[in-house]
Design an enzyme around this catalytic site. Structure first.
Site: not given
Length: 518
Positions: A223, A225, A230, A245, A310, A382
């Site tokens: 994708d 960036k 967000r 976010r 996305f 993450r």
């Protein structure tokens, strides 16, 4: 599992603040993750249902209340002799914190000072120190949310991933843990995606190049960036909610995104994406401009944010977080027109990924995110299945202190002390200092900002609560005996303040060490 230590629990019945202070000290004293978890799990088993959310929050390093309206300057005016013996119950402390949080209007500062004086008069010396750290969110006791979630799992005797998943989907570790500790492990099954209730966002790790990321991921969705804010967009019928976010409801700020969501034929849904300002040619405008618009109460007619999505977490009654990215992407492509999607490429070719990366940079974007095609949506984590690639080295670091400047910067807080997160200890490890890249506007802003976060001073150094994240560009990492982490940044410079990130989102010391050569 460690046996319960009698010295940590001297009192029967309702848990005293003294009990948590002792546990906090024991957790802070060990670097062993397993021992921290064992100590915390033993504590959680002792908490009554009404105490659990409070105790978990305190042992995680913050009050349940988001804001207390109290800073270092106010606390510095409270000078009360400590109590000789411990007597404060955590329920009493929580009641007073709630009063602090809801005190407003004329005379609020005097009222808060009086409430704090009442609280501190009932606290022993060690409890006063603990309360100060709790209020300033500066305890550094080594019990971050990840460790606490694992402690809840041990207390319940269930697999850690079940607790982590429930915490991520609820967005409230303390509240979730309190409920399942009271009701038992079966309560974990109640936590799923709920449209109009935010879920923590999946985060990306870092790779040095698109080719490296492809080699690690195999077949991947690459994708573009987008350097924006967000967003998570929920819709059920006419009801639309947009979350940041940090899971804050920002629907009222972005009516243009609400309007876009209502044009989507599918219903209900949960979308993950970015909000960005685009110029007339469709190129993204600077991050600061997008964030400035993102923070305003209403849209300007000619400055609408554009949402670019996305990922799709829920569609028409079906949760998608546990299915492969390729399946989620198929649903996404069917649900949305192409102009609402980030540009992407499915490939297993390093050369194709490198070419796509170069095109993204040429188009003004920040880089790419390489996502394993078979990866699930790991909310709040993450992981290695998402890898971001940028054209220069950057880290998101926490500001630990700032120094008063000299010359033309006299009277301004300038040189920044930068730290990376240490998941094992819960502390932040200093990596060096920088004053480069700071504009006059940023110097003026951060002086007021950091004075509001002050927790103490050493000469010209103002130590601050480690809440503020800056994106730092650097040329490399070198070994260093000067800093405890054994590494230091080379030619560090400030890129920007990451107002959309918290200290928990900062890069870890292991990520920093990963940049060492040889």
């Amino acid at each position: 599992m460690l046996a319960r230590s009698p010295e940590l629990f001297q009192y029967a019945g309702t848990v005293l603040l003294h009990d948590l202070v002792a546990v906090s000290a024991a957790v802070r004293a060990t670097r062993s993750r397993n021992e921290k978890i064992s100590l915390l799990a033993a504590t959680l088993r002792r908490l009554d249902p009404e105490e659990a959310a409070i105790g978990i929050a305190y042992l995680s390093g913050h009050p349940p209340q988001e804001r207390l309206g109290v800073g270092f300057a106010t606390l510095n005016t409270v000078r009360v002799a400590p109590a000789a013996d411990p007597s404060l119950q955590i329920l009493e402390v929580d009641d007073l914190f709630q009063t602090l949080a809801t005190t407003s209007g004329a005379g609020a500062q005097a009222q808060r000072t009086a409430i704090l004086a009442e609280l501190y008069a009932e606290a022993t010396a060690v409890e006063q120190e603990y309360l100060t750290g709790l209020i300033l969110r500066n305890l550094r006791q080594g019990a971050l949310d990840g460790i606490m979630a694992d402690a809840v799992a041990v207390a319940l005797d269930v697999e850690p991933h079940r607790v982590r998943r429930a915490a991520m989907l609820s967005g409230d570790l303390a509240g979730m843990a309190a409920q399942v500790l009271a009701q038992g492990p079966a309560a974990l099954t109640a936590y799923g995606l709920t449209v109009l209730t935010p879920v923590q966002a999946m985060l990306a790790g870092t790779a040095g190049s698109p080719a490296e990321a492809i080699e690690r991921s195999g077949t991947a969705v690459v994708d573009v960036k987008v350097d924006g804010a967000r967003i998570q967009v929920h819709r059920r019928g006419d009801d639309v909610a947009v979350f940041s976010r940090n899971l804050r409801d920002i629907t009222a700020r972005v009516p243009e995104i609400v309007a876009v969501a209502r044009r989507v034929p599918a219903d209900p849904f949960i979308l993950d994406g970015e909000a960005v300002l685009l110029d007339a040619a469709g190129r993204p405008e600077p991050f600061q401009d997008s964030m400035s618009r993102f923070g305003r109460a209403a849209a300007e007619p000619t400055r609408d944010l554009t949402p670019l999505f996305f990922d799709l977490l829920h569609i028409e009654g079906a949760d998608l977080i546990d299915v492969a990215l390729t399946e989620r992407r198929e649903h996404l492509l069917r649900a949305l027109p192409r102009d609402m999607l980030v540009a992407s490429l499915v490939t297993s070719s390093p050369d194709e990924a490198e070419s796509f990366f170069a095109d993204a940079i040429d188009a003004g974007f920040e880089g790419v995110v390489v996502k394993a095609a078979d990866g699930r949506y790991e909310a709040g984590r993450r992981g290695s299945s998402w890898l971001k690639v940028k054209p220069e080295h950057t880290l998101d670091l926490v500001v630990l202190a700032a120094e008063w400047g000299s010359g033309r910067r006299r009277g301004l807080l300038s040189n920044l002390h930068l730290g990376a997160r240490d998941p094992a200890s819960g502390d932040f490890i200093m990596l060096g200092k920088t004053f480069k890249g700071l504009t006059d506007e940023m110097l003026a802003w951060q002086t007021g900002h950091f004075l509001g976060l002050e927790v103490g001073r050493t000469g010209r150094i103002v130590h601050v609560r480690p809440d503020t994240v800056y994106e730092i560009a650097f040329d490399g990492v070198q070994r260093s005996r000067r800093y405890a982490g054994g590494v230091a940044l080379r030619f560090a410079r400030v890129k920007r303040h990451r107002s959309d990130k918290t200290a928990a989102d900062a890069d870890t010391i292991e990520t920093v060490r990963g940049f060492l050569r040889g």
